[in-house]
Design a protein around this motif. Structure first.
Motif, PDB file in Angstrom:
ATOM      1  N   HIS A  69       0.820  -1.214   0.000  1.00  0.00           N
ATOM      2  CA  HIS A  69       0.000   0.000   0.000  1.00  0.00           C
ATOM      3  C   HIS A  69       0.854   1.264   0.000  1.00  0.00           C
ATOM      4  O   HIS A  69       0.432   2.295  -0.488  1.00  0.00           O
ATOM      5  CB  HIS A  69      -0.960  -0.004   1.191  1.00  0.00           C
ATOM      6  N   GLU A  70       2.069   1.198   0.536  1.00  0.00           N
ATOM      7  CA  GLU A  70       2.914   2.389   0.585  1.00  0.00           C
ATOM      8  C   GLU A  70       3.596   2.684  -0.751  1.00  0.00           C
ATOM      9  O   GLU A  70       3.980   3.811  -1.005  1.00  0.00           O
ATOM     10  CB  GLU A  70       3.937   2.279   1.710  1.00  0.00           C
ATOM     11  N   ALA A  71       3.748   1.668  -1.593  1.00  0.00           N
ATOM     12  CA  ALA A  71       4.349   1.898  -2.913  1.00  0.00           C
ATOM     13  C   ALA A  71       3.415   2.721  -3.782  1.00  0.00           C
ATOM     14  O   ALA A  71       3.854   3.455  -4.658  1.00  0.00           O
ATOM     15  CB  ALA A  71       4.684   0.573  -3.587  1.00  0.00           C
ATOM     16  N   GLY A  72       2.116   2.619  -3.543  1.00  0.00           N
ATOM     17  CA  GLY A  72       1.127   3.405  -4.267  1.00  0.00           C
ATOM     18  C   GLY A  72       0.791   2.854  -5.637  1.00  0.00           C
ATOM     19  O   GLY A  72       1.332   1.845  -6.088  1.00  0.00           O
ATOM     20  N   MET A  73      -0.108   3.553  -6.313  1.00  0.00           N
ATOM     21  CA  MET A  73      -0.594   3.106  -7.613  1.00  0.00           C
ATOM     22  C   MET A  73       0.342   3.465  -8.758  1.00  0.00           C
ATOM     23  O   MET A  73       0.290   2.862  -9.811  1.00  0.00           O
ATOM     24  CB  MET A  73      -1.978   3.691  -7.882  1.00  0.00           C
ATOM     25  N   GLU A  74       1.181   4.449  -8.554  1.00  0.00           N
ATOM     26  CA  GLU A  74       2.087   4.871  -9.616  1.00  0.00           C
ATOM     27  C   GLU A  74       3.273   3.933  -9.788  1.00  0.00           C
ATOM     28  O   GLU A  74       3.809   3.792 -10.872  1.00  0.00           O
ATOM     29  CB  GLU A  74       2.591   6.300  -9.345  1.00  0.00           C
ATOM     30  N   ALA A  75       3.695   3.333  -8.694  1.00  0.00           N
ATOM     31  CA  ALA A  75       4.869   2.441  -8.740  1.00  0.00           C
ATOM     32  C   ALA A  75       4.539   1.159  -7.982  1.00  0.00           C
ATOM     33  O   ALA A  75       5.179   0.829  -6.995  1.00  0.00           O
ATOM     34  CB  ALA A  75       6.078   3.137  -8.127  1.00  0.00           C
ATOM     35  N   THR A  76       3.516   0.460  -8.442  1.00  0.00           N
ATOM     36  CA  THR A  76       3.047  -0.721  -7.720  1.00  0.00           C
ATOM     37  C   THR A  76       4.158  -1.751  -7.540  1.00  0.00           C
ATOM     38  O   THR A  76       4.997  -1.944  -8.418  1.00  0.00           O
ATOM     39  CB  THR A  76       1.871  -1.391  -8.456  1.00  0.00           C
ATOM     40  N   ARG A  77       4.135  -2.373  -6.366  1.00  0.00           N
ATOM     41  CA  ARG A  77       5.073  -3.453  -6.055  1.00  0.00           C
ATOM     42  C   ARG A  77       4.360  -4.475  -5.195  1.00  0.00           C
ATOM     43  O   ARG A  77       3.532  -4.126  -4.364  1.00  0.00           O
ATOM     44  CB  ARG A  77       6.281  -2.927  -5.293  1.00  0.00           C
ATOM     45  N   THR A  78       4.731  -5.715  -5.360  1.00  0.00           N
ATOM     46  CA  THR A  78       4.158  -6.772  -4.544  1.00  0.00           C
ATOM     47  C   THR A  78       4.682  -6.634  -3.118  1.00  0.00           C
ATOM     48  O   THR A  78       5.851  -6.344  -2.898  1.00  0.00           O
ATOM     49  CB  THR A  78       4.506  -8.149  -5.135  1.00  0.00           C
ATOM     50  N   CYS A  79       3.803  -6.851  -2.161  1.00  0.00           N
ATOM     51  CA  CYS A  79       4.114  -6.713  -0.736  1.00  0.00           C
ATOM     52  C   CYS A  79       5.088  -7.795  -0.278  1.00  0.00           C
ATOM     53  O   CYS A  79       4.913  -8.985  -0.576  1.00  0.00           O
ATOM     54  CB  CYS A  79       2.807  -6.818   0.033  1.00  0.00           C
ATOM     55  N   ALA A  80       6.104  -7.401   0.479  1.00  0.00           N
ATOM     56  CA  ALA A  80       7.093  -8.346   1.013  1.00  0.00           C
ATOM     57  C   ALA A  80       6.456  -9.320   1.994  1.00  0.00           C
ATOM     58  O   ALA A  80       6.756 -10.517   1.981  1.00  0.00           O
ATOM     59  CB  ALA A  80       8.240  -7.594   1.686  1.00  0.00           C
ATOM     60  N   GLY A  81       5.561  -8.834   2.855  1.00  0.00           N
ATOM     61  CA  GLY A  81       4.885  -9.714   3.803  1.00  0.00           C
ATOM     62  C   GLY A  81       4.091 -10.795   3.087  1.00  0.00           C
ATOM     63  O   GLY A  81       4.106 -11.965   3.476  1.00  0.00           O
ATOM     64  N   PHE A  82       3.414 -10.414   2.032  1.00  0.00           N
ATOM     65  CA  PHE A  82       2.664 -11.374   1.220  1.00  0.00           C
ATOM     66  C   PHE A  82       3.602 -12.418   0.628  1.00  0.00           C
ATOM     67  O   PHE A  82       3.314 -13.616   0.664  1.00  0.00           O
ATOM     68  CB  PHE A  82       1.921 -10.626   0.109  1.00  0.00           C
ATOM     69  N   LEU A  83       4.725 -11.987   0.094  1.00  0.00           N
ATOM     70  CA  LEU A  83       5.668 -12.938  -0.496  1.00  0.00           C
ATOM     71  C   LEU A  83       6.196 -13.921   0.546  1.00  0.00           C
ATOM     72  O   LEU A  83       6.431 -15.086   0.240  1.00  0.00           O
ATOM     73  CB  LEU A  83       6.828 -12.198  -1.164  1.00  0.00           C
ATOM     74  N   LEU A  84       6.357 -13.459   1.776  1.00  0.00           N
ATOM     75  CA  LEU A  84       6.889 -14.316   2.833  1.00  0.00           C
ATOM     76  C   LEU A  84       5.835 -15.233   3.461  1.00  0.00           C
ATOM     77  O   LEU A  84       6.169 -16.331   3.910  1.00  0.00           O
ATOM     78  CB  LEU A  84       7.518 -13.453   3.933  1.00  0.00           C
ATOM     79  N   ARG A  85       4.562 -14.800   3.511  1.00  0.00           N
ATOM     80  CA  ARG A  85       3.559 -15.565   4.249  1.00  0.00           C
ATOM     81  C   ARG A  85       2.322 -15.971   3.462  1.00  0.00           C
ATOM     82  O   ARG A  85       1.547 -16.800   3.932  1.00  0.00           O
ATOM     83  CB  ARG A  85       3.086 -14.776   5.471  1.00  0.00           C
ATOM     84  N   GLY A  86       2.104 -15.398   2.280  1.00  0.00           N
ATOM     85  CA  GLY A  86       0.838 -15.690   1.614  1.00  0.00           C
ATOM     86  C   GLY A  86       0.908 -16.037   0.154  1.00  0.00           C
ATOM     87  O   GLY A  86      -0.113 -16.137  -0.503  1.00  0.00           O
ATOM     88  N   ALA A  87       2.100 -16.258  -0.387  1.00  0.00           N
ATOM     89  CA  ALA A  87       2.224 -16.389  -1.839  1.00  0.00           C
ATOM     90  C   ALA A  87       2.609 -17.777  -2.342  1.00  0.00           C
ATOM     91  O   ALA A  87       2.728 -17.970  -3.542  1.00  0.00           O
ATOM     92  CB  ALA A  87       3.242 -15.364  -2.347  1.00  0.00           C
ATOM     93  N   ASP A  88       2.772 -18.749  -1.466  1.00  0.00           N
ATOM     94  CA  ASP A  88       3.180 -20.090  -1.914  1.00  0.00           C
ATOM     95  C   ASP A  88       2.221 -20.689  -2.932  1.00  0.00           C
ATOM     96  O   ASP A  88       2.623 -21.426  -3.817  1.00  0.00           O
ATOM     97  CB  ASP A  88       3.265 -21.053  -0.727  1.00  0.00           C
ATOM     98  N   HIS A  89       0.958 -20.395  -2.803  1.00  0.00           N
ATOM     99  CA  HIS A  89      -0.120 -20.950  -3.613  1.00  0.00           C
ATOM    100  C   HIS A  89      -0.442 -20.087  -4.819  1.00  0.00           C
ATOM    101  O   HIS A  89      -1.258 -20.460  -5.642  1.00  0.00           O
ATOM    102  CB  HIS A  89      -1.368 -20.985  -2.720  1.00  0.00           C
ATOM    103  N   ASN A  90       0.123 -18.886  -4.915  1.00  0.00           N
ATOM    104  CA  ASN A  90      -0.276 -17.877  -5.885  1.00  0.00           C
ATOM    105  C   ASN A  90       0.394 -18.122  -7.238  1.00  0.00           C
ATOM    106  O   ASN A  90       1.616 -18.129  -7.348  1.00  0.00           O
ATOM    107  CB  ASN A  90       0.098 -16.500  -5.326  1.00  0.00           C
ATOM    108  N   LEU A  91      -0.416 -18.318  -8.278  1.00  0.00           N
ATOM    109  CA  LEU A  91       0.105 -18.627  -9.609  1.00  0.00           C
ATOM    110  C   LEU A  91       0.968 -17.491 -10.153  1.00  0.00           C
ATOM    111  O   LEU A  91       2.033 -17.741 -10.722  1.00  0.00           O
ATOM    112  CB  LEU A  91      -1.040 -18.925 -10.567  1.00  0.00           C
TER     113      LEU A  91
END
Length: 146
Positions: A69-91
């Motif tokens: 959310h802090e990267a904003g809409m202009e320079a979107t980036r995937t969240c680090a917390g998500f990559l560490l805890r919620g992305a194992d299943h994400n295609l």
């Protein structure tokens, strides 16, 4: 490259969840930001409705990601917390990792305790454990993908 907003959903009086396609050349954060919702010490920063809107990023074979959310809409980036805890299943993350877009070895928790899963984070932030939106959420328990 500027991202394109494809959906905006209200999530409380002063919040919204925005879906953006495309975005920054740097695809992901390297550590959770100060108000990252994956950080246990940031619990309560965002309304429960925001977590309901974003739950699908934790579904099996999801094609959308949970963005910082802090990267904003202009320079979107995937969240680090998500990559560490919620992305194992994400295609999208799986394919991004295989193609070299994501470098998961560069992502760290920054010394902060993170919620164990999307479901745990959403419940800690006020989503009912029995809410049907959480039923398809995937997580790891004892190293196994559930």
């Amino acid at each position: 490259m500027k991202g394109r907003v494809t959906a905006t959903r209200p999530a409380g009086e002063n919040h919204q969840v925005v879906t953006v396609v495309g975005g920054a050349a740097r695809p992901h954060m390297q550590r959770p930001c100060p108000r990252c919702p994956w950080r246990v010490d940031a619990t309560g920063e965002f309304p429960a409705e925001a977590f309901r809107h974003s739950a699908s990023t934790s579904y099996d074979m999801a094609e959308s990601v949970f963005s910082c959310h802090e990267a904003g809409m202009e320079a979107t980036r995937t969240c680090a917390g998500f990559l560490l805890r919620g992305a194992d299943h994400n295609l999208a993350v799986r394919l991004g990792t295989l193609s070299g877009r994501y470098d998961l070895t560069a992502v760290t928790d920054g010394g902060h305790e993170l919620h164990a899963s999307y479901r745990a984070m959403a419940i800690a932030n006020g989503v009912s454990p029995s809410d049907p939106i959480l039923a398809p959420c995937r997580s790891r328990q004892n190293g196994e993908l559930l």
